[in-house]
Motif scaffolding. Structure first.
Motif, PDB file in Angstrom:
ATOM      1  N   ASP A  46      88.114  22.466  -7.946  1.00  0.00           N
ATOM      2  CA  ASP A  46      88.514  23.465  -6.946  1.00  0.00           C
ATOM      3  C   ASP A  46      87.616  23.375  -5.712  1.00  0.00           C
ATOM      4  O   ASP A  46      88.107  23.414  -4.566  1.00  0.00           O
ATOM      5  CB  ASP A  46      88.437  24.864  -7.558  1.00  0.00           C
ATOM      6  N   LEU A  47      86.311  23.212  -5.935  1.00  0.00           N
ATOM      7  CA  LEU A  47      85.369  23.102  -4.821  1.00  0.00           C
ATOM      8  C   LEU A  47      85.662  21.872  -3.967  1.00  0.00           C
ATOM      9  O   LEU A  47      85.654  21.931  -2.735  1.00  0.00           O
ATOM     10  CB  LEU A  47      83.937  23.033  -5.357  1.00  0.00           C
ATOM     11  N   ILE A  48      85.893  20.752  -4.627  1.00  0.00           N
ATOM     12  CA  ILE A  48      86.084  19.512  -3.879  1.00  0.00           C
ATOM     13  C   ILE A  48      87.380  19.562  -3.070  1.00  0.00           C
ATOM     14  O   ILE A  48      87.459  19.016  -1.967  1.00  0.00           O
ATOM     15  CB  ILE A  48      86.039  18.292  -4.829  1.00  0.00           C
ATOM     16  N   ASN A  49      88.384  20.250  -3.588  1.00  0.00           N
ATOM     17  CA  ASN A  49      89.623  20.408  -2.821  1.00  0.00           C
ATOM     18  C   ASN A  49      89.425  21.339  -1.621  1.00  0.00           C
ATOM     19  O   ASN A  49      90.039  21.148  -0.566  1.00  0.00           O
ATOM     20  CB  ASN A  49      90.737  20.926  -3.729  1.00  0.00           C
ATOM     21  N   ARG A  50      88.553  22.325  -1.770  1.00  0.00           N
ATOM     22  CA  ARG A  50      88.209  23.175  -0.622  1.00  0.00           C
ATOM     23  C   ARG A  50      87.491  22.360   0.458  1.00  0.00           C
ATOM     24  O   ARG A  50      87.732  22.531   1.661  1.00  0.00           O
ATOM     25  CB  ARG A  50      87.326  24.344  -1.064  1.00  0.00           C
ATOM     26  N   ILE A  51      86.598  21.474   0.008  1.00  0.00           N
ATOM     27  CA  ILE A  51      85.867  20.643   0.977  1.00  0.00           C
ATOM     28  C   ILE A  51      86.833  19.695   1.689  1.00  0.00           C
ATOM     29  O   ILE A  51      86.688  19.425   2.889  1.00  0.00           O
ATOM     30  CB  ILE A  51      84.737  19.872   0.273  1.00  0.00           C
ATOM     31  N   LYS A  72      87.086  29.257  13.913  1.00  0.00           N
ATOM     32  CA  LYS A  72      85.695  29.570  13.625  1.00  0.00           C
ATOM     33  C   LYS A  72      85.570  30.426  12.371  1.00  0.00           C
ATOM     34  O   LYS A  72      84.760  30.138  11.483  1.00  0.00           O
ATOM     35  CB  LYS A  72      85.057  30.280  14.830  1.00  0.00           C
ATOM     36  N   SER A  73      86.365  31.476  12.278  1.00  0.00           N
ATOM     37  CA  SER A  73      86.284  32.371  11.115  1.00  0.00           C
ATOM     38  C   SER A  73      86.793  31.674   9.859  1.00  0.00           C
ATOM     39  O   SER A  73      86.234  31.850   8.771  1.00  0.00           O
ATOM     40  CB  SER A  73      87.083  33.649  11.372  1.00  0.00           C
ATOM     41  N   ASP A  80      81.326  29.271   3.400  1.00  0.00           N
ATOM     42  CA  ASP A  80      80.562  30.204   2.571  1.00  0.00           C
ATOM     43  C   ASP A  80      81.015  30.164   1.116  1.00  0.00           C
ATOM     44  O   ASP A  80      80.187  30.165   0.190  1.00  0.00           O
ATOM     45  CB  ASP A  80      80.706  31.623   3.129  1.00  0.00           C
ATOM     46  N   ARG A  81      82.317  30.099   0.898  1.00  0.00           N
ATOM     47  CA  ARG A  81      82.847  30.018  -0.477  1.00  0.00           C
ATOM     48  C   ARG A  81      82.370  28.746  -1.165  1.00  0.00           C
ATOM     49  O   ARG A  81      81.981  28.758  -2.335  1.00  0.00           O
ATOM     50  CB  ARG A  81      84.380  30.052  -0.452  1.00  0.00           C
ATOM     51  N   VAL A  82      82.412  27.637  -0.426  1.00  0.00           N
ATOM     52  CA  VAL A  82      81.967  26.359  -0.993  1.00  0.00           C
ATOM     53  C   VAL A  82      80.480  26.410  -1.304  1.00  0.00           C
ATOM     54  O   VAL A  82      80.033  25.959  -2.371  1.00  0.00           O
ATOM     55  CB  VAL A  82      82.279  25.197  -0.028  1.00  0.00           C
ATOM     56  N   HIS A  83      79.695  26.981  -0.403  1.00  0.00           N
ATOM     57  CA  HIS A  83      78.248  27.058  -0.614  1.00  0.00           C
ATOM     58  C   HIS A  83      77.923  27.840  -1.884  1.00  0.00           C
ATOM     59  O   HIS A  83      77.102  27.401  -2.707  1.00  0.00           O
ATOM     60  CB  HIS A  83      77.579  27.715   0.599  1.00  0.00           C
ATOM     61  N   GLN A  84      78.545  28.990  -2.055  1.00  0.00           N
ATOM     62  CA  GLN A  84      78.287  29.805  -3.238  1.00  0.00           C
ATOM     63  C   GLN A  84      78.693  29.074  -4.516  1.00  0.00           C
ATOM     64  O   GLN A  84      77.931  29.020  -5.493  1.00  0.00           O
ATOM     65  CB  GLN A  84      79.045  31.129  -3.133  1.00  0.00           C
TER      66      GLN A  84
END
Length: 315
Positions: A46-51, A72-73, A80-84
């Motif tokens: 899921d994270l990698i697809n967000r990236i 920007k938003s 932020d979601r990916v970082h967490q």
């Protein structure tokens, strides 16, 4: 009769359960009990697809409303979601089996690793833009950049490799391989995250391509389907165990501007394919090839042929 059958079935299931439990106790390495930590395969995917959405804004489902006004938003929220999520998964991979305060210390380290990884996303995106342009320019069937990004599995496989490679360079366990094997399962392209791949690399078609951990690939290299860049042999230590990782170079070096045609196999850490060379289809190479050389195989005569590239013609 039915009651007897159910009773017999229950007893048999009890026996099977006992045997399964015995295998758990016999080999602790293949189970993680008592709350031990492991990264989640589903969450990593899921994270990698967000990236990937960050890399290619507006190209994937769920991004229909992106425009210059909310860019920007949108980017900040996704970042932020990916970082967490990445911090959590990196912490689990760095501290498998940790509990209590030990895990808290690891989370601090994981957050630094996560931020360092994310800080390199602009550079990775610039690399991917070059890969995409190489695919568009190098394939006469490519109708547009949009088609390359959306429809070419090799581009997504290369993107996943480049992201996994960044984590590999930061000594993050497990997660880089989870990413590369996800790409392998989806696209049939197997690129180890440890491989070092240069700019503007185009994997055409891609099915069956294998690129090993210590392989080095230069710039402007074109690789067709079913190409293997593998190891010729495996070194062992004094006790006969395989020496793992990058301690010994096991896979070949491919210099700039090389073309590797379908089905060729290039093996060995000492094997170097010189700049500008062409390796023909179904050719087996275990020795270095000088720059600007063409290697082909004549099936009728069952012999290899070598040409200087300036003398070679595809006509």
């Amino acid at each position: 009769m039915m009651h007897s059958m159910l009773q017999d079935g229950g007893q048999e299931l009890d026996r099977i359960r006992g045997e399964i439990l015995a295998t758990y106790l016999g080999d602790g390495a293949t189970n993680h009990l008592d709350g031990k930590n492991l990264p989640s395969q589903a969450e990593v995917i899921d994270l990698i697809n967000r990236i990937l959405r960050l890399m290619f804004p507006g190209f994937y489902d769920g991004d229909d409303n992106i425009h210059r006004g909310n860019m920007k938003s949108w980017c900040g929220y996704l970042l932020d979601r990916v970082h967490q999520g990445l911090t959590k998964q990196v912490a689990r991979s760095l501290c498998i089996g940790c509990i209590g305060g030990e895990m808290q210390k690891t989370i601090v380290r994981a957050e630094r690793v996560s931020l360092d990884f994310l800080s390199n996303l602009p550079r990775v995106r610039r690399l991917l833009i070059k890969d995409i342009k190489a695919a568009y320019v190098g394939d006469p069937a490519a109708a547009s950049i949009e088609e390359v990004i959306l429809a070419y599995p090799s581009i997504q496989a290369i993107a996943l490799y480049r992201l996994a490679h960044e984590l590999y360079l930061r000594d993050v366990p497990l997660i880089p391989r989870l990413i590369s094997e996800y790409a392998h399962m989806r696209f049939g392209i197997d690129i180890h995250p440890g491989a070092a791949i240069g700019e503007s690399v185009f994997v055409d078609h891609g099915t069956g391509v294998v690129i090993g951990e210590t392989c080095e690939i230069g710039n402007n290299v074109k690789i067709y389907q079913m190409v293997t860049l593998g190891a010729l042999s495996f070194n062992k230590d004094a006790e006969g165990r395989l020496i793992k990782g990058r301690m010994i170079k096991r896979h070949p070096t491919i210099e700039d501007d090389v073309v590797l045609y379908a089905g060729c196999t290039i093996l060995g850490g000492d094997t170097n394919i010189g700049q500008g060379s062409i390796i023909g289809g179904n050719v087996w190479v275990t020795n270095s090839v000088p720059a600007n050389t063409v290697i082909t195989f004549d099936a009728e005569k069952a012999e290899y042929r070598r040409f200087v590239r300036r003398e070679w013609s595809f006509a």
